[in-house]
Design a protein around this motif. Structure first.
Motif, mmCIF file in Angstrom:
data_model
loop_
_atom_site.group_PDB
_atom_site.id
_atom_site.type_symbol
_atom_site.label_atom_id
_atom_site.label_comp_id
_atom_site.label_asym_id
_atom_site.label_seq_id
_atom_site.Cartn_x
_atom_site.Cartn_y
_atom_site.Cartn_z
ATOM 1 N N SER A 206 13.114 29.123 23.720
ATOM 2 C CA SER A 206 12.236 29.624 22.666
ATOM 3 C C SER A 206 11.765 31.027 23.030
ATOM 4 O O SER A 206 11.684 31.394 24.205
ATOM 5 C CB SER A 206 11.026 28.699 22.451
ATOM 6 N N LEU A 207 11.451 31.794 21.998
ATOM 7 C CA LEU A 207 10.928 33.147 22.156
ATOM 8 C C LEU A 207 9.476 33.180 21.694
ATOM 9 O O LEU A 207 9.098 32.436 20.787
ATOM 10 C CB LEU A 207 11.759 34.144 21.347
ATOM 11 N N PRO A 208 8.650 34.025 22.299
ATOM 12 C CA PRO A 208 7.216 34.015 21.997
ATOM 13 C C PRO A 208 6.857 34.896 20.802
ATOM 14 O O PRO A 208 7.666 35.677 20.309
ATOM 15 C CB PRO A 208 6.610 34.592 23.279
ATOM 16 N N ARG A 209 5.631 34.743 20.371
ATOM 17 C CA ARG A 209 5.079 35.652 19.350
ATOM 18 C C ARG A 209 5.028 37.075 19.896
ATOM 19 O O ARG A 209 5.421 38.024 19.229
ATOM 20 C CB ARG A 209 3.672 35.166 18.978
ATOM 21 N N ILE A 210 4.559 37.241 21.150
ATOM 22 C CA ILE A 210 4.455 38.552 21.798
ATOM 23 C C ILE A 210 5.472 38.611 22.933
ATOM 24 O O ILE A 210 5.403 37.805 23.865
ATOM 25 C CB ILE A 210 3.036 38.809 22.358
ATOM 26 N N LEU A 211 6.383 39.543 22.851
ATOM 27 C CA LEU A 211 7.401 39.711 23.892
ATOM 28 C C LEU A 211 7.015 40.889 24.774
ATOM 29 O O LEU A 211 6.989 42.038 24.331
ATOM 30 C CB LEU A 211 8.770 39.960 23.257
ATOM 31 N N CYS A 212 6.680 40.582 26.025
ATOM 32 C CA CYS A 212 6.332 41.618 26.998
ATOM 33 C C CYS A 212 7.560 41.904 27.859
ATOM 34 O O CYS A 212 8.147 40.995 28.443
ATOM 35 C CB CYS A 212 5.172 41.153 27.871
ATOM 36 N N VAL A 213 7.944 43.172 27.930
ATOM 37 C CA VAL A 213 9.103 43.598 28.708
ATOM 38 C C VAL A 213 8.631 44.498 29.845
ATOM 39 O O VAL A 213 7.880 45.450 29.620
ATOM 40 C CB VAL A 213 10.111 44.355 27.827
#
Length: 336
Positions: A206-213
């Motif tokens: 799953s991928l999040p609402r906020i993607l921190c890179v």
């Protein structure tokens, strides 16, 4: 570890009424935390969840002080923004004042403090789920072909970059690609009973609402840390379904994989002596603004693109993407 401050501002904290943002004075080498507070303020979902918390705690409670400072940063009252209270709170939790810090490490520490110190565990989990990237890790023995799997999660994507030209899409693909582990990197195979060569990979659950890179620009070599100012391009909009078509687990069920960039943490200078600033998008009109401690000014996408690197030491270090393109007037999606 890297980054600190080249200069100390002595002006008072203030709200820039032209841009609807508050600057934060530099206090005992606080540019790293100031910059993270700007990105957390732009992540309005965090502030909204903290507002629902019937806060309990003392001056050592990080989420309590975070709730107060984020509320002050979004408010219209002229009183001093209590970011000094937040800084002293972090100092009591071993993120010391007058010390250079790494932005990614401090960011993850703040998220961990939220989990540890909030008494409302359900709300704490909702905050964590904003950033939670669920993954399935698999390890295949190259001798017997047996496969071990386990599920885990990340709160940011730590991307290795090459000492040349890079693109965010290529870095993500490389991070998720299978890698062979041989020689000293061999892993124990339960079926073979010994360490064997293996192939390791990740699948997205799953991928999040906020993607921190996190762009890993600091490299250790023979006890010396240096910074890579090489070029890393990144888009304003990112579609994961196009970037990593083969990296989704069979259990991946999300339809929405498109992300919009809303904040960029910038590091200027060298590994041992530098300064953090941020580009953030306004919540209402979506225009870019540049935050350098107490100074706020309007900016453009072209200025953000100058942080790609190669020609300047002011380079993007962390990227914050939000899933979808919901704006102020729409109900934000808070589930992971």
């Amino acid at each position: 570890m890297a980054a600190g401050i080249w200069r100390v501002f002595t002006t008072l904290s203030s709200r820039d009424h032209n841009y609807g943002m508050r600057g934060l004075t530099n206090y005992h080498l606080s540019c790293c935390v100031n910059t993270l507070l700007q990105t957390l303020s732009a992540t309005w979902e965090v502030g909204d969840l903290l507002e629902r918390w019937d806060a309990a705690g003392d001056s050592r409670n990080v989420p309590l002080q975070l709730k107060r400072v984020l509320a002050a940063m979004r408010g219209d009252h002229p009183q001093r923004v209590p970011h000094r209270d937040f800084l002293h709170c972090l100092d009591r939790n071993c993120i010391r004042l007058n010390v250079q810090h790494d932005a990614d490490e401090v960011f993850l520490s703040i998220l961990n403090f939220v989990q540890q110190q909030m008494d409302d565990k359900a709300l704490a989990l909702e905050i964590q789920n904003l950033y939670k990237i669920s993954v399935e890790m698999h390890l295949k023995c190259l001798h017997c072909s047996s496969v071990q799997t386990r599920t885990s999660f990340l709160l940011s994507l730590p991307l290795h970059i090459k000492e040349d030209h890079n693109s965010l899409e290529a870095c993500i693909s490389s991070f998720l690609a299978e890698q062979e582990l041989r020689d000293i990197n061999r892993c124990f195979c339960a079926q073979c009973g010994v360490k064997t060569p293996s192939k390791q990979g990740l699948k997205l659950l799953s991928l999040p609402r906020i993607l921190c890179v996190h762009l890993k620009r600091f490299r250790n070599s023979h006890g010396y840390t240096r910074k890579l100012d090489c070029r890393v391009t990144f888009p304003e909009t990112l579609d994961f379904s196009e970037v990593v078509k083969e990296a989704f687990s069979s259990d991946f069920a999300q339809n929405e994989c498109k992300y919009t960039l809303y904040a960029v943490v910038v590091h200027s200078g060298s590994a041992m002596f530098g300064h953090y600033t941020a580009y953030v998008r306004h919540r209402v009109n979506q225009s870019w603004h540049y935050a350098d401690d107490s100074h706020i000014q309007q900016a453009s996408w072209k200025e953000v693109q100058k942080t790609y690197g190669e020609r300047s030491s002011s380079t993007a270090y962390m990227l914050m993407y939000r899933r979808g393109s919901k704006e102020e007037g729409q109900q934000p999606e808070l589930s992971g």
